[in-house]
Motif scaffolding. Sequence first.
Motif, PDB file in Angstrom:
ATOM      1  N   ASN A 136       0.830  -1.210   0.000  1.00  0.00           N
ATOM      2  CA  ASN A 136       0.000   0.000   0.000  1.00  0.00           C
ATOM      3  C   ASN A 136       0.860   1.254   0.000  1.00  0.00           C
ATOM      4  O   ASN A 136       0.543   2.229  -0.685  1.00  0.00           O
ATOM      5  CB  ASN A 136      -0.957   0.003   1.200  1.00  0.00           C
ATOM      6  CG  ASN A 136      -2.052  -1.034   1.064  1.00  0.00           C
ATOM      7  OD1 ASN A 136      -2.384  -1.470  -0.036  1.00  0.00           O
ATOM      8  ND2 ASN A 136      -2.612  -1.452   2.179  1.00  0.00           N
ATOM      9  N   ASN A 137       1.952   1.243   0.761  1.00  0.00           N
ATOM     10  CA  ASN A 137       2.875   2.383   0.757  1.00  0.00           C
ATOM     11  C   ASN A 137       3.472   2.585  -0.629  1.00  0.00           C
ATOM     12  O   ASN A 137       3.568   3.719  -1.119  1.00  0.00           O
ATOM     13  CB  ASN A 137       3.996   2.183   1.784  1.00  0.00           C
ATOM     14  CG  ASN A 137       3.525   2.322   3.206  1.00  0.00           C
ATOM     15  OD1 ASN A 137       2.472   2.890   3.478  1.00  0.00           O
ATOM     16  ND2 ASN A 137       4.294   1.788   4.139  1.00  0.00           N
ATOM     17  N   ALA A 138       3.880   1.495  -1.259  1.00  0.00           N
ATOM     18  CA  ALA A 138       4.462   1.583  -2.601  1.00  0.00           C
ATOM     19  C   ALA A 138       3.422   2.107  -3.597  1.00  0.00           C
ATOM     20  O   ALA A 138       3.735   2.944  -4.448  1.00  0.00           O
ATOM     21  CB  ALA A 138       5.002   0.223  -3.039  1.00  0.00           C
ATOM     22  N   GLU A 139       2.175   1.635  -3.474  1.00  0.00           N
ATOM     23  CA  GLU A 139       1.089   2.122  -4.345  1.00  0.00           C
ATOM     24  C   GLU A 139       0.901   3.625  -4.187  1.00  0.00           C
ATOM     25  O   GLU A 139       0.768   4.354  -5.168  1.00  0.00           O
ATOM     26  CB  GLU A 139      -0.235   1.419  -4.011  1.00  0.00           C
ATOM     27  CG  GLU A 139      -0.395   0.067  -4.604  1.00  0.00           C
ATOM     28  CD  GLU A 139      -0.666   0.093  -6.094  1.00  0.00           C
ATOM     29  OE1 GLU A 139      -1.146   1.110  -6.640  1.00  0.00           O
ATOM     30  OE2 GLU A 139      -0.382  -0.931  -6.728  1.00  0.00           O
ATOM     31  N   GLU A 140       0.885   4.073  -2.946  1.00  0.00           N
ATOM     32  CA  GLU A 140       0.707   5.500  -2.670  1.00  0.00           C
ATOM     33  C   GLU A 140       1.866   6.308  -3.257  1.00  0.00           C
ATOM     34  O   GLU A 140       1.660   7.362  -3.859  1.00  0.00           O
ATOM     35  CB  GLU A 140       0.600   5.732  -1.161  1.00  0.00           C
ATOM     36  CG  GLU A 140       0.263   7.161  -0.802  1.00  0.00           C
ATOM     37  CD  GLU A 140       0.108   7.347   0.704  1.00  0.00           C
ATOM     38  OE1 GLU A 140       0.465   8.437   1.189  1.00  0.00           O
ATOM     39  OE2 GLU A 140      -0.365   6.409   1.373  1.00  0.00           O
ATOM     40  N   CYS A 141       3.080   5.816  -3.098  1.00  0.00           N
ATOM     41  CA  CYS A 141       4.255   6.506  -3.653  1.00  0.00           C
ATOM     42  C   CYS A 141       4.184   6.567  -5.177  1.00  0.00           C
ATOM     43  O   CYS A 141       4.498   7.599  -5.773  1.00  0.00           O
ATOM     44  CB  CYS A 141       5.546   5.820  -3.207  1.00  0.00           C
ATOM     45  SG  CYS A 141       5.900   6.007  -1.446  1.00  0.00           S
ATOM     46  N   LEU A 142       3.768   5.474  -5.799  1.00  0.00           N
ATOM     47  CA  LEU A 142       3.615   5.467  -7.259  1.00  0.00           C
ATOM     48  C   LEU A 142       2.564   6.477  -7.708  1.00  0.00           C
ATOM     49  O   LEU A 142       2.763   7.216  -8.674  1.00  0.00           O
ATOM     50  CB  LEU A 142       3.207   4.073  -7.746  1.00  0.00           C
ATOM     51  CG  LEU A 142       4.300   3.029  -7.813  1.00  0.00           C
ATOM     52  CD1 LEU A 142       3.699   1.647  -8.066  1.00  0.00           C
ATOM     53  CD2 LEU A 142       5.303   3.373  -8.896  1.00  0.00           C
ATOM     54  N   ARG A 143       1.452   6.504  -7.008  1.00  0.00           N
ATOM     55  CA  ARG A 143       0.371   7.431  -7.345  1.00  0.00           C
ATOM     56  C   ARG A 143       0.851   8.877  -7.216  1.00  0.00           C
ATOM     57  O   ARG A 143       0.631   9.694  -8.099  1.00  0.00           O
ATOM     58  CB  ARG A 143      -0.836   7.162  -6.439  1.00  0.00           C
ATOM     59  CG  ARG A 143      -2.110   7.836  -6.852  1.00  0.00           C
ATOM     60  CD  ARG A 143      -3.337   7.396  -6.063  1.00  0.00           C
ATOM     61  NE  ARG A 143      -3.119   7.005  -4.681  1.00  0.00           N
ATOM     62  CZ  ARG A 143      -3.090   5.743  -4.239  1.00  0.00           C
ATOM     63  NH1 ARG A 143      -3.238   4.745  -5.077  1.00  0.00           N
ATOM     64  NH2 ARG A 143      -2.897   5.475  -2.963  1.00  0.00           N
ATOM     65  N   GLU A 144       1.542   9.186  -6.116  1.00  0.00           N
ATOM     66  CA  GLU A 144       2.073  10.541  -5.909  1.00  0.00           C
ATOM     67  C   GLU A 144       3.093  10.897  -6.988  1.00  0.00           C
ATOM     68  O   GLU A 144       3.096  12.010  -7.496  1.00  0.00           O
ATOM     69  CB  GLU A 144       2.715  10.656  -4.521  1.00  0.00           C
ATOM     70  CG  GLU A 144       1.715  10.643  -3.385  1.00  0.00           C
ATOM     71  CD  GLU A 144       2.379  10.546  -2.017  1.00  0.00           C
ATOM     72  OE1 GLU A 144       3.633  10.541  -1.934  1.00  0.00           O
ATOM     73  OE2 GLU A 144       1.634  10.467  -1.018  1.00  0.00           O
ATOM     74  N   TYR A 145       3.926   9.951  -7.342  1.00  0.00           N
ATOM     75  CA  TYR A 145       4.940  10.195  -8.364  1.00  0.00           C
ATOM     76  C   TYR A 145       4.277  10.525  -9.700  1.00  0.00           C
ATOM     77  O   TYR A 145       4.665  11.462 -10.383  1.00  0.00           O
ATOM     78  CB  TYR A 145       5.859   8.975  -8.499  1.00  0.00           C
ATOM     79  CG  TYR A 145       6.938   9.167  -9.530  1.00  0.00           C
ATOM     80  CD1 TYR A 145       8.115   9.841  -9.212  1.00  0.00           C
ATOM     81  CD2 TYR A 145       6.780   8.708 -10.833  1.00  0.00           C
ATOM     82  CE1 TYR A 145       9.110  10.046 -10.154  1.00  0.00           C
ATOM     83  CE2 TYR A 145       7.764   8.884 -11.781  1.00  0.00           C
ATOM     84  CZ  TYR A 145       8.922   9.555 -11.438  1.00  0.00           C
ATOM     85  OH  TYR A 145       9.900   9.754 -12.383  1.00  0.00           O
ATOM     86  N   ARG A 146       3.265   9.719 -10.057  1.00  0.00           N
ATOM     87  CA  ARG A 146       2.551   9.954 -11.314  1.00  0.00           C
ATOM     88  C   ARG A 146       1.862  11.318 -11.320  1.00  0.00           C
ATOM     89  O   ARG A 146       1.880  12.017 -12.311  1.00  0.00           O
ATOM     90  CB  ARG A 146       1.540   8.843 -11.564  1.00  0.00           C
ATOM     91  CG  ARG A 146       2.152   7.547 -11.983  1.00  0.00           C
ATOM     92  CD  ARG A 146       1.089   6.524 -12.382  1.00  0.00           C
ATOM     93  NE  ARG A 146       1.649   5.194 -12.347  1.00  0.00           N
ATOM     94  CZ  ARG A 146       1.274   4.227 -11.501  1.00  0.00           C
ATOM     95  NH1 ARG A 146       0.334   4.449 -10.619  1.00  0.00           N
ATOM     96  NH2 ARG A 146       1.858   3.051 -11.554  1.00  0.00           N
TER      97      ARG A 146
END
Length: 152
Positions: A136-146
């Motif tokens: 979930n943390n990685a998903e959130e980081c990916l979303r923020e990056y995008r």
Amino acid sequence: MYFWDKHKTITSYYELLSGEVCDRYGLTQMEYDILMFLHNNPQHNTAAEIVKVRKSTKSHVSTSLKKLKKLENKGLVERIQSEDNKKHIEIVLLDKAELIVEAGINAQKRFAQNVLRGLTEEEKHMCINVFDKICNNAEECLREYRENSDER
């Protein structure tokens, strides 16, 4: 990085076991992965959903479509075009895939039994919870990056 190195060890062991199934039935790893994904996730049965849920890159879309065609030619899957939307094509497993999927399930069970050997039920649940948090943390980081990339 410790986590990444250990993750690769786990992935390598899974690929060893699933590779035995691939060898037995003349499949590539990606073909096997598609069959098992369709079995385990029947609600995600379009090429776009397979790529999205498995977090594949866009370049894998064309490769996946080629693999789907090969699986179709082998009589393992069928593509069903929607009458309402010609672009919406569902992929369903055929009976001929049943033996492969059964072998895949056995490989997955063997994998889980071996890598979780010695863990209590509480430890297994703890691992799942921690891993879910990491994902979930990685998903959130990916979303923020995008989102930040889109703003640039």
